[in-house]
Write an enzyme that holds these catalytic residues in place. Structure first.
Site, PDB file in Angstrom:
ATOM      1  N   ASN A   7       0.867  -1.184   0.000  1.00  0.00           N
ATOM      2  CA  ASN A   7       0.000   0.000   0.000  1.00  0.00           C
ATOM      3  C   ASN A   7       0.904   1.234   0.000  1.00  0.00           C
ATOM      4  O   ASN A   7       1.503   1.570   1.015  1.00  0.00           O
ATOM      5  CB  ASN A   7      -0.882  -0.045   1.261  1.00  0.00           C
ATOM      6  N   ARG A  91      -2.922  -2.064  -3.083  1.00  0.00           N
ATOM      7  CA  ARG A  91      -4.098  -1.247  -2.801  1.00  0.00           C
ATOM      8  C   ARG A  91      -4.098  -0.072  -3.772  1.00  0.00           C
ATOM      9  O   ARG A  91      -3.097   0.644  -3.886  1.00  0.00           O
ATOM     10  CB  ARG A  91      -4.044  -0.716  -1.375  1.00  0.00           C
ATOM     11  N   HIS A 180     -12.997   3.473   0.961  1.00  0.00           N
ATOM     12  CA  HIS A 180     -12.898   2.475   2.045  1.00  0.00           C
ATOM     13  C   HIS A 180     -13.656   1.198   1.689  1.00  0.00           C
ATOM     14  O   HIS A 180     -14.102   0.451   2.571  1.00  0.00           O
ATOM     15  CB  HIS A 180     -13.481   2.986   3.386  1.00  0.00           C
ATOM     16  N   GLY A 212     -10.021   9.427   8.373  1.00  0.00           N
ATOM     17  CA  GLY A 212     -11.074   9.612   7.375  1.00  0.00           C
ATOM     18  C   GLY A 212     -12.211   8.703   7.792  1.00  0.00           C
ATOM     19  O   GLY A 212     -11.977   7.696   8.446  1.00  0.00           O
ATOM     20  N   ARG A 241     -11.303  16.881   7.411  1.00  0.00           N
ATOM     21  CA  ARG A 241     -12.222  17.145   6.287  1.00  0.00           C
ATOM     22  C   ARG A 241     -13.600  17.511   6.813  1.00  0.00           C
ATOM     23  O   ARG A 241     -14.094  16.894   7.756  1.00  0.00           O
ATOM     24  CB  ARG A 241     -12.360  15.898   5.404  1.00  0.00           C
ATOM     25  N   GLU A 384      -8.196  -4.840   5.820  1.00  0.00           N
ATOM     26  CA  GLU A 384      -8.156  -4.588   4.374  1.00  0.00           C
ATOM     27  C   GLU A 384      -7.065  -5.417   3.710  1.00  0.00           C
ATOM     28  O   GLU A 384      -7.219  -5.888   2.591  1.00  0.00           O
ATOM     29  CB  GLU A 384      -7.924  -3.089   4.119  1.00  0.00           C
TER      30      GLU A 384
END
Ligand code: ADP
Length: 397
Positions: A7, A91, A180, A212, A241, A384
């Site tokens: 990743n 990823r 995600h 996030g 964010r 993941e």
């Protein structure tokens, strides 16, 4: 077969090596500050001591070279030589509309990843750099791309379209994509297993709450709706964010604060959210500590954060016409005892009742719903990397 999962971020490389015979992790690690002075590799071989190597590395190819050297090292390596690695899973954040599933990487796949640079400028360029570095160093094994957007590609147009002139969808592919996806996929499948029901028959709401954050509503084995949109800016309140805002605020503030579009982008992505609202930090732990010692803005930020999630839960229950379970995952979802309690408070009219004692747990796979809760409440640590390893193994076989 052993699978290497990679990743790549703009200045980092995360990796894990899986033995697919029993899906065990042989090693994991992180190269940080790639291309910046002070590069550090932290390597954690399972059952052995952590190894830290400091060595400035100019780019991802040099970073990957070091990772491969570490993996075959006599003392702290986990494989005898590189031929043991049967395939590499990468990823990739954005696959656009091109991929509803993971795929073996060829020239065409790389072209699609490149075409998405515009809409994922922070993620896709380093993801592709990582792929090219690994292909150069391991040219004879299959490389597989696993996209964050893929699971959400099962959404129907009435959920992924924005009410903008249709031309912008046709010409620029402006639509909701969702992110995600690999995490939502993993935890929703685990939730179905925990309920002992076929995945295709479950109505599930997943809450990936990290730095996030995003939610997904899942029914009939597909994503009905998700909170992130064209980019990962939409939806929940996040570390830095804003999540959902009236789009008119963007033009208003560009005018008032004299910002161009790049500056506005950074304002809403990096200076807003929990950091902007609390003025304390983007980390929920710091904000909770500040709130406990009387910082009112910190408490306000937490209330806004929890309320946004609650309103998405309500909306998703309407969209799914009911719900079998909600699932908490990622940093806050797995560890934030008080956050989970605040989110589930006063949702009994929707059939959601938490057992606040059972909820006093961190990072474990557990059901924390009360006996009389119609909706089960699960905490499921996300994985993941395992999804990437499984998909890669499946395609490489
Ligand atoms: P990322 O999106 O960077 O992968 P993570 O899933 O690792 O993020 O989540 C990171 C966030 O998890 C941190 O910013 C922090 O706010 C939150 N977190 C970690 N531990 C706790 C805790 N015990 N209580 C509340 N929040 C926590």
């Amino acid at each position: 077969m052993k699978i290497l999962v990679v990743n790549c971020g703009s200045s980092s490389i995360k990796y894990q090596v899986f033995n697919m015979t029993d899906e065990s992790v042989l090693a994991k690690g992180l190269v940080d500050r790639v291309g910046i002075p002070g590069t550090v590799l932290k390597h954690e071989p399972t059952g052995k001591d952590e190894v830290v190597i400091k060595k400035d590395l100019p780019d991802h190819t040099e970073g990957m070279k070091l990772v491969l050297e570490v993996l075959v090292n006599k003392e702290y390596g986990v494989i005898a030589d590189m031929t043991e690695i049967g395939a590499v899973g990468h990823r990739v954040v954005h696959g656009g509309e091109g991929f509803a599933k993971s795929t073996i990487i060829d020239g065409k796949v790389k072209q699609v990843i490149r075409e998405c640079f515009d809409i994922a400028p922070l993620h896709n360029p380093p993801n592709l750099m990582g792929i090219e570095a690994c292909q150069e160093l391991m040219p004879s094994v299959p490389h597989v791309a696993v996209f964050d957007t893929a699971f959400h590609q099962t959404m129907k147009p009435e959920y992924f379209m924005y009410a903008l002139p249709y031309d912008v969808y046709r010409d620029y592919k402006v639509r909701r994509y969702g992110f995600h996806g690999t995490s939502h996929f993993y935890v929703s499948h685990r939730a179905a297993e925990m309920m002992g029901k076929p995945f295709e028959e479950c109505k599930i709401i997943t809450l990936h709450l990290g730095n996030g954050g995003s939610m997904a509503a899942i029914k009939d084995g597909r994503v009905v709706d998700t909170s992130m949109g064209f980019t990962p800016l939409e939806g929940l309140v996040m570390g830095t964010r804003s999540g959902d805002v009236d789009p008119a605020i963007v033009f208003f503030l560009m005018d008032k604060l004299n910002m161009n579009s790049d500056e506005a982008n950074s304002y809403f992505n990096k200076k807003s959210g929990m950091l902007g609202l609390s003025g304390v930090s983007n980390d929920l732990r710091d904000i909770m500590e500040a709130a406990k010692s009387g910082n009112e803005r910190a408490q306000l930020a937490l209330d806004v954060y929890h309320n946004r999630i609650k309103s998405y839960i309500g909306s998703y229950i309407a969209e799914l016409n009911g719900c079998d379970c909600i699932v908490f995952t990622a940093g806050v979802g797995e560890n934030g005892i008080e956050n989970r309690e605040a989110i589930c408070k006063d949702l009994d009219s929707l059939g959601i009742i938490m057992d606040n004692e059972k909820n006093k747990v961190r990072g474990k796979e557990v059901d924390v719903s009360a006996a009389d809760s119609k909706v089960r409440i699960f905490i499921i640590p996300t994985n993941e990397e395992l999804v990437i390893a499984r998909d890669t193994f499946g395609l490489a076989k």
